[in-house]
Design an enzyme around this catalytic site. Structure first.
Site, PDB file in Angstrom:
ATOM      1  N   LYS A  76       0.912  -1.145   0.133  1.00  0.00           N
ATOM      2  CA  LYS A  76      -0.481   0.092  -0.457  1.00  0.00           C
ATOM      3  C   LYS A  76       0.966   1.122   0.002  1.00  0.00           C
ATOM      4  O   LYS A  76       1.673   1.318   0.771  1.00  0.00           O
ATOM      5  CB  LYS A  76      -0.876   0.329   0.961  1.00  0.00           C
ATOM      6  CG  LYS A  76      -2.147   1.378   1.396  1.00  0.00           C
ATOM      7  CD  LYS A  76      -2.953   0.927   2.738  1.00  0.00           C
ATOM      8  CE  LYS A  76      -3.581   2.239   2.734  1.00  0.00           C
ATOM      9  NZ  LYS A  76      -4.752   1.953   3.579  1.00  0.00           N
ATOM     10  N   SER A 171      -9.568   1.434   3.525  1.00  0.00           N
ATOM     11  CA  SER A 171      -9.082   2.441   2.907  1.00  0.00           C
ATOM     12  C   SER A 171      -7.996   1.297   2.001  1.00  0.00           C
ATOM     13  O   SER A 171      -7.595   2.091   0.989  1.00  0.00           O
ATOM     14  CB  SER A 171      -7.969   3.341   3.008  1.00  0.00           C
ATOM     15  OG  SER A 171      -7.006   2.864   4.050  1.00  0.00           O
ATOM     16  N   SER A 195      -9.441  -1.250   7.393  1.00  0.00           N
ATOM     17  CA  SER A 195      -9.209  -0.277   6.081  1.00  0.00           C
ATOM     18  C   SER A 195      -8.129  -1.830   5.943  1.00  0.00           C
ATOM     19  O   SER A 195      -8.286  -1.617   4.837  1.00  0.00           O
ATOM     20  CB  SER A 195      -7.856   0.767   6.382  1.00  0.00           C
ATOM     21  OG  SER A 195      -8.568   2.178   6.080  1.00  0.00           O
TER      22      SER A 195
END
Length: 524
Positions: A76, A171, A195
């Site tokens: 990420k 996210s 997330s």
């Protein structure tokens, strides 16, 4: 080959059925074929091929570093990566290249894993759909499954037409989509209030949030220091356990990590479920929980009961306060953490010839989106002298009560809690954006954020497909630092439900359709 587990692909590499370079090239091809998903911000092709070549030399000499040597993984884009742009999907950090690797990234590289690239997210990880970053929204790979196109998408009547695509969750949506689309075998996410687990549930993969302090946060660009945890996304529970064993342990660069030696996390091949007590929190029958998800949750409880486990209803009485408490504490820490982005040391800086204070204001106005600025504003409000006791201190006290609820339940003999992960399956993007980020996040975090406030481990496992043919995940919550028991239970459940992976051919066909659409748009 791309759908194998970590142990299976490691064995294939060792036996010479595939080379690290060939495996890397296959994953790079998948990334290109599924570019329409927008799962990646940066693809590190040249670096990946170089790392794969180094791995291949080790295999040729019989000196491979372990089960992860030559295995493609993604990260990420809120983890620092040396020499690779790290943006947090924000204008504020466009062009920022860290001089060091996050500890979790370095640990994987030290095991010979091959970094494929940096995945997409909501700006600074503030969101639940991966729709609010400056690089555009992430598309859920299941949008292109034959089951969804045949049952759920109103735009799928014509074969050469794109379906009404679904959000990936957030996210860490880019990481979840990357794993679900077979572009890598493992991806790192972050988990502050769900997330990692939210997008994992929507994309039909496993999402693990470890106990706070078990895995180093060094190099993870902070959102909420007291809740942030690196997350792990894989296609099966055992793969998540393998990665966690590599990542877990004390890091002198992160004072919040545990000092004790971490026990091995090898999962047993079989488990006696009859010795377990599974708790079902009655407060998690929340408003907005879909009938389908409720049914899958009940069916899972029945599955454990039929296998001999003791399944009991439990109470977490302060659950109804958790979302409001989380909002206050989250935004307060966000306001503090975002103060470092001032245009002086790194990141974006406005180029106007103005005073220092005006430069600060302009830089943050240009660098942050409305969502980030809104959370900073809320956090600063809660931290005002006249509001501090009524909001921040009170929220800290409620957080302790929420943590005590879990302690009480686990001390009563419950081994693992079983809950939904999300209210429903993934929703179409056009429906998702009808509500603002704050409203959506409050809905999507309802089952996940309390775990972060309590510092406990949790894992979401794909449980079933909805009537629309989409994944629905269920969440298992364990005692602090009891990941082995938690993942053993999750693995048993995974083996019982046998959730089918996304079909590779569906995504290949979707890529061709997306390419034709892109070409027709550019021509017109």
């Amino acid at each position: 080959m791309l759908g194998l587990t970590l142990r299976e692909i490691s064995a294939a590499l060792k036996q010479g059925q595939v080379s690290p370079i060939e495996l890397c090239q296959r994953c790079l091809s998948r990334i290109k074929e599924t570019k329409f998903l927008n799962a990646y911000i940066t693809v590190t092709e040249e670096r990946a091929l170089k790392q794969a070549a180094e791995s291949e030399k080790r295999y040729e000499k019989g000196q491979e570093l372990g089960v992860l040597d030559g295995i493609p993984f993604s990260v990420k884009d809120n983890f620092s990566t040396a020499g690779i742009e790290t943006t947090c999907a924000s204008n504020m950090l466009k062009g920022y290249v860290p001089p060091y690797n996050a500890t979790v990234v370095q640990k994987l590289l030290d095991q010979g894993a091959v970094l494929m690239g940096k995945t997409n997210l909501d700006e600074f990880a503030m969101g639940s759909g991966s729709t609010d970053g400056v690089f555009g929204p992430v598309r859920n790979p299941w949008s292109y499954s034959k089951q969804y196109r045949g049952k759920g998408s109103p735009d799928s009547s014509q074969e050469d037409q794109e379906p009404q695509w679904l959000v990936a969750g957030g996210s860490s949506g880019g990481s979840a989509a990357a794993v679900a689309a077979f572009t890598c075998f493992v991806a790192l996410g972050s988990d502050t209030g769900g997330s990692t687990r939210n997008p994992a549930a929507h994309c039909g993969v496993v999402g693990l949030k470890p106990t706070y302090g078990l895995v180093s946060r060094h190099g993870l660009i902070p959102l909420v220091n007291s809740m942030d945890v690196p997350g792990i996304l894989t296609r099966c529970v055992e793969d998540a356990a393998i990665i966690l064993e590599v990542l877990a342990g004390h890091d002198p660069k992160d004072s919040t990590t545990v000092q004790d030696l971490v026990s091995p996390l090898a999962l047993p091949s079989s488990v006696d479920i009859s010795k377990l007590c599974i708790g079902i929190p009655k407060e998690y029958r929340a408003e907005g929980l879909s009938c389908e998800t409720q049914a899958f949750w009940t069916r899972a409880a029945d599955l454990f009961q039929s296998a001999g486990a003791r399944v009991i209803e439990v109470s977490l009485p302060h659950t109804s306060y958790s979302i409001d408490c989380y909002h206050v504490l989250c935004t307060a820490e966000v306001a503090s953490n975002m103060a470092r982005f001032d245009g002086l040391e790194y990141g974006h800086r406005c180029n106007r010839d103005v005073s220092t204070e005006a430069m600060y204001a302009a830089t943050r106005r240009e660098g942050f989106n409305d969502v980030v600025r809104g959370r900073i504003l809320s956090g600063n409000f809660f931290l005002l002298k006249e509001n501090y006791n009524d909001y921040f201190i009170k929220a800290q006290k409620v957080r302790r009560l929420i943590a005590n609820d879990f302690i009480h339940v686990f001390s009563s003999g419950v081994d693992v809690l079983l809950t939904p992960t999300t209210l429903s399956d993934a929703v179409p993007y056009l429906e998702f954006i009808k509500e603002d980020n704050s409203t959506r996040s409050a809905q999507d975090d309802v089952f996940t954020q309390a775990v972060n406030m309590a510092g406990l481990p949790a894992v979401t496992v794909p449980a079933a497909r909805s009537k629309r043919g989409l994944p629905v995940g269920l969440q298992f919550i364990g005692r602090a630092f009891c990941e082995q028991q938690l993942l053993t239970v999750a693995k048993w459940f995974e083996q019982e439900v046998r959730f089918p992976a996304l079909c590779l051919e569906d995504l290949t066909e979707a890529g061709l359709v997306a390419a034709r659409h892109e070409k027709s748009v550019s021509v017109s």
